[in-house]
Scaffold this motif. Structure first.
Motif: not given
Length: 110
Positions: A84-98
């Motif tokens: 879940s840490d990796l999933v959270s990290r990936v989500k944070s990296l692409v959060a602002e990418v449309d």
């Protein structure tokens, strides 16, 4: 009722026998970059162009996917879930990418 056609666009051949497909033709055939075009020569000498639907698969990708499938079948113990840490990290990296996966690439993106 017979269909008659009149030229709506034209293009010029380069010295290397290349041309640009005019925009109205690209739109009518729903062509995108790297699409394939088919040419049919009619008995009266006219040539009909059409979009070729690419149903063929990539042989290299197919071999790779088969390799992965065989490895998973032979060694299921190698499979593991992602944390879940990796999933959270990936989500944070692409959060602002449309991303619009249906939008064509710009010339700078190629």
């Amino acid at each position: 009722m017979a269909l008659t056609s009149t030229p709506c666009s034209e293009s010029t051949l380069t010295d290397r026998y290349q041309t640009t497909i005019p925009e109205p033709v690209r739109k009518a055939l729903v062509l995108n970059k790297r699409d394939k075009i088919g040419y049919s020569i009619q008995s009266d000498g006219q040539v009909v162009i059409s979009r070729v639907d690419q149903t063929e698969s990539d042989p290299i990708l197919g071999k790779f996917l088969n390799f992965i499938a065989q490895d998973i079948e032979k060694n299921p113990q190698h499979l593991q879930g992602i944390s879940s840490d990796l999933v959270s990290r990936v989500k944070s990296l692409v959060a602002e990418v449309d991303v619009d996966l249906d939008a064509p690439l710009s010339d700078e993106d190629e």
